[in-house]
Design a protein around this motif. Structure first.
Motif, PDB file in Angstrom:
ATOM      1  N   GLY A 187       0.814  -1.203   0.000  1.00 38.07           N
ATOM      2  CA  GLY A 187       0.000   0.000   0.000  1.00 38.07           C
ATOM      3  C   GLY A 187       0.860   1.270   0.000  1.00 38.07           C
ATOM      4  N   PRO A 188       0.205   2.423  -0.067  1.00 38.12           N
ATOM      5  CA  PRO A 188       0.935   3.709  -0.153  1.00 38.12           C
ATOM      6  C   PRO A 188       1.451   4.169   1.220  1.00 38.12           C
ATOM      7  N   VAL A 189       2.250   3.318   1.839  1.00 34.13           N
ATOM      8  CA  VAL A 189       2.707   3.621   3.197  1.00 34.13           C
ATOM      9  C   VAL A 189       3.634   4.835   3.211  1.00 34.13           C
ATOM     10  N   ARG A 190       4.619   4.830   2.303  1.00 31.73           N
ATOM     11  CA  ARG A 190       5.580   5.935   2.292  1.00 31.73           C
ATOM     12  C   ARG A 190       4.872   7.268   2.039  1.00 31.73           C
ATOM     13  N   GLU A 191       3.952   7.284   1.114  1.00 29.07           N
ATOM     14  CA  GLU A 191       3.241   8.519   0.802  1.00 29.07           C
ATOM     15  C   GLU A 191       2.419   9.003   1.994  1.00 29.07           C
ATOM     16  N   ARG A 192       1.761   8.060   2.660  1.00 32.29           N
ATOM     17  CA  ARG A 192       0.948   8.458   3.814  1.00 32.29           C
ATOM     18  C   ARG A 192       1.827   8.975   4.960  1.00 32.29           C
ATOM     19  N   VAL A 193       2.919   8.277   5.238  1.00 40.51           N
ATOM     20  CA  VAL A 193       3.816   8.723   6.317  1.00 40.51           C
ATOM     21  C   VAL A 193       4.351  10.121   6.005  1.00 40.51           C
ATOM     22  N   THR A 194       4.818  10.310   4.783  1.00 40.00           N
ATOM     23  CA  THR A 194       5.406  11.595   4.406  1.00 40.00           C
ATOM     24  C   THR A 194       4.363  12.704   4.478  1.00 40.00           C
ATOM     25  N   THR A 195       3.212  12.486   3.879  1.00 39.73           N
ATOM     26  CA  THR A 195       2.174  13.520   3.834  1.00 39.73           C
ATOM     27  C   THR A 195       1.681  13.871   5.228  1.00 39.73           C
TER      28      THR A 195
END
Length: 505
Positions: free
Chosen positions: A312-320
């Motif tokens: 899933g979009p884990v990196r994107e969610r953490v960063t955002t």
């Protein structure tokens, strides 16, 4: 206001009569003033070493901020600004700061080294008389000053003759008349130079207090260094310059910790309220800093996972999400820095340095006072750690480990405070306690990371995203926490007894 000031200072004994000036000038009516001037300088006394003075004077006929710059011989350029009012009144006016930077040119430092802090406070009882020509026009002023200077505590008397409408020939004639009566031109170019003694030369050589100096001197130097970071990096914090928030947060913690560890040399009715306000500032700094740390930690954890475990979009969610939290916390921090509460806090910290509320033991030699106070803090930390080790309840054990970390930081900061004076032994002790705080800090960071990861997992679940990866990261954080507790045990064994290894040279 800018004006040229031409004056000379003269030595005169306490109790000696004023000199006679008959035939040169007429003497007007006497006026009496009581003044307090707080002189500010960089931490290494750069201004006074370049024959500049910058002061905040209250009382007398010219209250305000005064900057004096070298000009020509007995003449100096004096730049005035009015006293401020309300919170922030003790902050150096930006115009004066700019003039100092312009005058020093390439010698003007940046960051904490450019902070302008109290260097000395002079209380002056002045008897002032006008000196008039035969037509009754004021041509000069004669000031009879009795000065008490802090932090050294010395008292002296001097005469000051300042031209008003006269010329250098008149000043030379008055000088000759005074010398005929045994009153010599002062060797000190200013009251501040006399108050500071050899401190500017020692600062130029990078020398600070020693264990043989009063405990007050050692502690004052440390407090000044922390306040220099807080004030000198404020613009960087506002602009979110990398690492600025971290450095100011650490300086805030160090300052607050020192006021606690060394509270036996300070009057607590003054310092305890300051510690409360420093806690508030530290919390405001902690918002954006914690988001930065967690973002780096979680993303590093992701980088260490096999590709198959990142779903899933884990990196994107953490960063955002963590960037959003950082930005919100930074906006709140800037608002806090603009608040009257923060301005009042910095005024009170400046006053703390200007006239510290020392208790009697502060005047004893540092070697007789300060290591013992650090030993007390170390013993408290040992007891807290022992309680954590034997606690069976997991939640309470985590709490006691966190409390131990805070106490261990206080011990580390205390050794750092002593290090410039006490040398290698104190440096080594600080390093051993740094290992304790780093390992326990990792334990606490793991606990905090687990909480943040669970919050992020809840957000991902609500958005219909897979949460498997968050669970993997939580498991790894828990493993790291357990391993770091073992590391902390070893670090404690190494740090124990540090106070017995430090001897004042």
């Amino acid at each position: 206001m800018r004006q040229l000031e031409t004056e000379r200072k003269f030595e005169i004994e306490q109790g000696a009569p004023l000199p006679g000036l008959a035939g040169l000038v007429q003497v007007g009516e006497a006026r009496e003033h009581r003044m307090r001037a707080a002189y500010v300088d960089t931490p290494d006394l750069l201004l006074v070493r370049h024959r500049m003075t910058l002061r905040h004077r209250e009382g007398g006929g010219d209250e305000g901020w005064h900057l004096k710059l070298p000009h020509d011989g007995s003449t100096r350029l004096e730049i005035h600004a009015p006293l401020g009012e309300g919170p922030g009144r003790l902050r150096v006016p930006e115009g004066h700061r700019a003039e100092v930077a312009r005058a020093l040119g390439d010698a003007w430092p940046t960051g904490a080294a450019a902070a302008l802090l109290p260097a000395a406070v002079l209380s002056t009882h002045r008897v002032e008389v006008d000196l008039l020509d035969d037509g009754g026009v004021v041509v000069a002023q004669l000031c009879d000053d009795t000065v008490t200077a802090l932090p050294a505590g010395q008292t002296w008397r001097e005469l000051e003759v300042e031209l008003v409408g006269g010329d250098e020939d008149l000043l030379d004639a008055i000088t000759a008349r005074l010398e005929d009566q045994g009153i010599q031109v002062s060797d000190s170019p200013s009251k501040l130079s006399r108050a500071l003694g050899d401190r500017p030369d020692r600062a130029a050589r990078g020398e600070g207090p020693t264990p043989q100096d009063p405990a007050a001197d050692v502690l004052h130097a440390y407090l000044a260094a922390q306040l220099a970071t807080i004030l000198g990096r404020e613009d960087d914090v506002r602009n979110d310059v990398p690492d600025a928030v971290h450095k100011v947060r650490v300086a805030t913690r160090r300052l607050r910790s020192a006021l606690r560890t060394f509270r036996r040399v300070l009057r607590r009715e003054t310092t305890d309220p300051l510690r409360d306000e420093l806690r508030w500032l530290g919390e405001m700094l902690g918002g954006p800093r914690d988001a930065e740390v967690m973002r780096e930690r979680i993303l590093a954890g992701l980088d260490g996972l096999p590709e198959r475990d990142v779903r899933g979009p884990v990196r994107e969610r953490v960063t955002t999400e963590l960037d959003r939290r950082h930005d919100e916390a930074h906006r709140a921090l800037v608002a806090a820095l603009d608040s009257d509460r923060h301005l009042e806090l910095t005024d009170r910290l400046v006053e703390l340095l200007a006239e510290p509320p020392w208790r009697a033991r502060a005047r004893k030699k540092a070697r007789r006072v300060m290591p013992a106070l650090v030993a007390e803090a170390s013993a408290l930390t040992d007891r807290e750690w022992a309680a954590a080790q034997t606690e069976e309840d997991a939640e309470q054990r985590l709490h006691l480990q966190h409390e131990t970390r805070k106490r261990a930081k206080a011990v580390r900061y205390a050794w750092e405070a002593l290090a410039p004076a006490f040398g290698d032994d104190a440096v080594a002790a600080a390093a051993r306690w740094e290992q304790v705080t780093e390992s326990l800090g990792g334990v606490q960071d793991s606990v905090v990371a687990i909480g943040w990861l669970r919050e992020l997992a809840d957000l991902a679940r609500a958005a219909g995203e897979e949460t498997f990866t968050y669970g993997v990261l939580v498991g790894r954080a828990e493993e790291q926490r357990v391993g770091l507790v073992s590391t902390a045990e070893s670090a404690f064994s190494e740090a124990g007894g540090s106070h017995d290894q430090v001897n004042g040279r």
